[in-house]
Design a protein around this motif. Structure first.
Motif, PDB file in Angstrom:
ATOM      1  N   PRO A 190      11.537  98.358  81.261  1.00 20.13           N
ATOM      2  CA  PRO A 190      10.655  99.281  81.984  1.00 20.13           C
ATOM      3  C   PRO A 190      10.439 100.610  81.271  1.00 20.13           C
ATOM      4  O   PRO A 190       9.335 101.155  81.284  1.00 20.13           O
ATOM      5  N   ARG A 230      21.131  95.767  92.491  1.00 21.40           N
ATOM      6  CA  ARG A 230      20.594  94.513  91.967  1.00 21.40           C
ATOM      7  C   ARG A 230      21.346  93.311  92.491  1.00 21.40           C
ATOM      8  O   ARG A 230      22.506  93.402  92.909  1.00 21.40           O
ATOM      9  N   GLU A 241      20.321  95.203  81.705  1.00 23.85           N
ATOM     10  CA  GLU A 241      19.192  94.887  80.834  1.00 23.85           C
ATOM     11  C   GLU A 241      19.503  95.315  79.402  1.00 23.85           C
ATOM     12  O   GLU A 241      20.217  96.288  79.176  1.00 23.85           O
ATOM     13  N   ARG A 291      12.026  94.572  90.495  1.00 30.03           N
ATOM     14  CA  ARG A 291      11.572  93.826  89.315  1.00 30.03           C
ATOM     15  C   ARG A 291      12.613  92.781  88.915  1.00 30.03           C
ATOM     16  O   ARG A 291      13.810  92.900  89.227  1.00 30.03           O
ATOM     17  N   GLN A 317      10.585  91.482  83.485  1.00 27.25           N
ATOM     18  CA  GLN A 317      10.374  92.930  83.547  1.00 27.25           C
ATOM     19  C   GLN A 317      11.627  93.632  83.016  1.00 27.25           C
ATOM     20  O   GLN A 317      12.254  94.437  83.679  1.00 27.25           O
ATOM     21  N   THR A 318      11.931  93.326  81.768  1.00 24.20           N
ATOM     22  CA  THR A 318      13.223  93.694  81.190  1.00 24.20           C
ATOM     23  C   THR A 318      13.242  95.085  80.595  1.00 24.20           C
ATOM     24  O   THR A 318      14.292  95.740  80.560  1.00 24.20           O
ATOM     25  N   ALA A 352      14.501  91.011  85.817  1.00 21.28           N
ATOM     26  CA  ALA A 352      14.860  91.368  84.447  1.00 21.28           C
ATOM     27  C   ALA A 352      15.889  90.396  83.890  1.00 21.28           C
ATOM     28  O   ALA A 352      16.755  89.885  84.613  1.00 21.28           O
ATOM     29  N   SER A 406       9.249  89.729  77.264  1.00 25.77           N
ATOM     30  CA  SER A 406      10.403  88.888  77.609  1.00 25.77           C
ATOM     31  C   SER A 406      10.031  87.840  78.641  1.00 25.77           C
ATOM     32  O   SER A 406      10.845  86.959  78.949  1.00 25.77           O
TER      33      SER A 406
END
Length: 702
Positions: free
Chosen positions: A31, A266, A147, A137, A28-29, A139, A25
């Motif tokens: 994990p 987030r 995500e 990360r 870091q979508t 995402a 992607s």
């Protein structure tokens, strides 16, 4: 380039002190898709190198995964425990000819989740702590801020790394719309920049910085981690998070061309009904001084393009473009990609971990016996300034290394095997008995001199040379007019774990001791200092290595003299190491033949093929050197991103392999320039790569 997702389809961007690994992607979508799956073949009992034993069978690409992490040289945390541990509880006493010596060896298992006997808990805790932190990360998230579940939702994927700018460009279709992502790292600051373009952004999609729970396993005596976040908004498009992992606190600053929304785990950047979004994220320890203004995406990209252009143009280069041998293209691919992955993972202010900043192995700690393998290639390839970044750590660690030596009754500084920024030795039933990391500093500093350094360099780093040589000279033991390397020890070939209390005089280490003490004496001569007779006497009188009845070198002089698995480290005494009077090249030639014929190479590590290549090169056999570098072994596979996987379920990338292939290539170039011939079908073109020639041609005292 990737056109489909795979658990190893990961590219890392970074600057040596911080790195971020992204999936197809461009972010870091996914994990979970990349998280390492424990390998069912791993057993609880110790195997070669202190790692769990594994069934010997060929590996498949699907055996491996590369996790999505963001890690740094400064971000570490320690766990809390159900009872207090003392370092003294990790030690055992070994009787030696100089009296009792304590070693912190009460640590045998590799995984924190394995059952650990109470008497080994102290060793395990000090071995596992501190751990390198996963900092968060970036995402791609949907309008709910979540995500998407799986990379199979992406279509028409094309994700590629532009080596000239170290930027990842990802293009794909998602939910009926095309998405374009560019991600890169700032080469001069611990920050990342991302640009996303898609009509999805106008529909409420965005980019989030997500704080995941730390991924390292906890032992039964460790208390669950406390992790918390405090958010501070700094206007519509900028915000700060203060993240705490136990007693460690760090700061994440985020700036966007859109607006920010805050949630518990987030911070979400949205484009506000436009099809374009830029995000810059900067990270730092909480105590560090913060820049008042974050850079823009374009500023980060301009710095990255300039830095990487200079990296490629000012360094050395090899081309096999005129070759008809089909293997030449593959070797060139490995060489080019190795230069990239080592720059982003291994060019920081501390020595690198064996998996760099990509993800944690050995809880992210670094192994000093591997520092040569990561970093010698920098001066060999005309980029020694990147190795110099880590020399400050050695100066800071010098006092603790002196304390270790003094506690064991030696002069000088005894460098640890496995450690962290604190320079504290990690307890281990193998690592604390290794000695081949001791001369590495002399070797690395000599390579930098060969690349070109002035008298100021000599004065600055001579204290490291002196302390290292003092320990080496004092560690060697005189017997019958020669000097030996006494028990307890484990050679670079770690197969001698069970015999550590009796193992003596490993072939490679004997030659290394003699060579390094000779070079240390040269440093004093260069600086106009009087000779050190103790260094010179040991260097000139090391005991010759043991030769077996078949005319080949043993691994060690004590029983069992040779175990045909793990590292064939006796080969390192010629080729990897410049010539010494201790090594007979005829005997070494027979030894290489025997390794080639009889060694259990599946138990080897990838840098062993580079060792074989360097020894073959010293013997004038360039065809065999190239055969070694391209040997068709499961341990000698390099993925599309340049990474070398070694062990399913644990060591899914292995950066010493990348450093080894670059060092071996430098040896081949030096040999060809010295008159050796490339085999038929190979065409070699070179720019630079003359450090190894100057290094081996400089005067050697003994």
């Amino acid at each position: 380039m990737y056109t489909a997702a795979h658990p190893t389809a990961v590219v890392t961007v970074g600057n040596g002190d911080i790195a971020m690994s992204v999936d197809v992607s461009g972010l870091q979508t996914f994990p979970g898709f990349h998280e390492i799956v424990p390998d069912p073949r791993r057993l609880v009992t110790d195997g070669v190198g202190g790692l769990p034993e594994q069934e010997v069978r060929p590996f498949d690409a699907d055996d491996f995964q590369i996790p999505l992490r963001t890690q740094s040289s400064w971000g570490w945390y320690r766990t809390r425990t159900t009872r207090r541990f003392r370092f003294e509880d990790t030690e055992s006493v070994y009787e030696t000819s100089r009296g009792p010596v304590s070693y912190p060896d009460r640590m045998g298992l590799q995984r924190a989740s394995d059952p650990i006997a109470p008497e080994y808990e102290a060793g395990a805790w000090f071995h596992y702590n501190p751990r390198r932190a996963h900092l968060g990360r970036l995402a791609l998230v949907d309008p709910r801020g979540q995500e998407i579940r799986h990379p199979s939702l992406l279509a028409d994927v094309r994700t590629e790394l532009d080596l000239w700018s170290a930027s990842v460009r990802a293009d794909y279709t998602l939910d009926g719309e095309r998405v374009s992502v560019v991600s890169l790292a700032d080469p001069t600051a611990d920050s990342f920049a991302v640009r996303v373009e898609s009509e999805l952004l106008a529909r409420g999609w965005g980019v989030a910085w997500v704080f995941d729970a730390q991924a390292d396993e906890l032992a039964s005596f460790e208390v669950p981690l406390e992790e918390s976040t405090i958010w501070t908004a700094e206007g519509r498009g900028q915000g700060t998070a203060e993240r705490c992992v136990e007693s460690t606190t760090y700061v994440v600053r985020m700036k966007t061309s859109g607006s920010l929304a805050y949630r518990a785990d987030r911070i979400i950047a949205s484009a506000d009904d436009t099809p374009s979004l830029e995000v810059v994220v900067a990270l730092a320890p909480a105590a560090s001084e913060q820049s008042a203004e974050l850079s823009s995406f374009e500023q980060v990209r301009a710095r990255a393009e300039n830095w990487w252009r200079l990296y490629w143009c000012d360094g050395s280069a090899i081309s096999f473009s005129g070759s008809s041998d089909q293997r030449a293209h593959e070797l060139e691919r490995r060489i080019v990609l190795s230069q990239y992955v080592l720059a982003v993972n291994c060019a920081g202010s501390t020595p690198p971990a064996e998996s760099g900043l990509t993800y944690n192995t050995w809880t992210g700690k670094f192994h000093l016996e591997m520092h040569w393998w990561h970093a010698a290639q920098f001066p060999l390839w005309s980029r020694g300034h990147l190795l110099e970044r880590s020399l400050g750590w050695y100066h800071g660690a010098l006092q603790r290394a002196r304390e270790t030596a003094a506690r064991q009754g030696y002069r000088g500084a005894r460098w640890p095997k496995q450690t962290d920024p604190s320079a504290e030795e990690s307890p281990s039933n193998i690592g604390v008995f290794l000695i081949w990391q001791q001369p590495h500093l002399i070797h690395l500093l000599e390579l930098l001199l060969a690349e070109g350094r002035d008298e100021g360099f000599l004065l600055q780093h001579y204290p490291l040379i002196e302390a290292t040589a003092d320990f080496m000279a004092d560690f060697a033991e005189e017997r019958d007019g020669t000097f030996v390397l006494p028990a307890p020890l484990i050679p670079a070939q770690e197969s001698y774990l069970a015999d550590r209390a009796t193992t003596e005089n490993p072939t490679f280490e004997l030659a290394y001791w003699s060579w390094a003490l000779g070079r240390a004496s040269e440093w004093r001569e260069r600086l106009g200092l009087p000779p050190r007779a103790d260094w010179q006497r040991v260097a000139a009188n090391m005991r010759p290595p043991h030769v077996l009845a078949d005319g080949t070198y043993a691994a060690v002089a004590t029983w069992p003299h040779l175990i045909r698995k793990d590292h064939p480290s006796m080969l390192m005494a010629a080729g990897w190491l410049p010539d010494t009077d201790l090594i007979d090249l005829g005997v070494m030639s027979a030894t290489l033949d025997a390794v080639w014929r009889d060694w259990e190479l599946q138990s080897s590590w990838c840098w062993d093929y580079s060792v074989m290549a360097m020894t073959a090169t010293r013997l004038g056999d360039i065809p065999r050197a190239l055969d070694a570098l391209l040997h068709p072994s499961p341990k000698n596979v390099f993925l599309a991103n340049g990474h070398n996987p070694q062990m399913p379920g644990f060591l899914t990338i292995y950066l010493p392999a990348n450093g080894g292939i670059l060092a071996a290539a430098a040896h081949v170039v030096a040999a060809v320039r010295g008159g050796a011939a490339m085999p038929e079908g190979w065409d070699l073109q070179v720019e630079g790569l003359d450090t190894w020639t100057r290094f081996t041609n400089s005067r050697v005292v003994y």
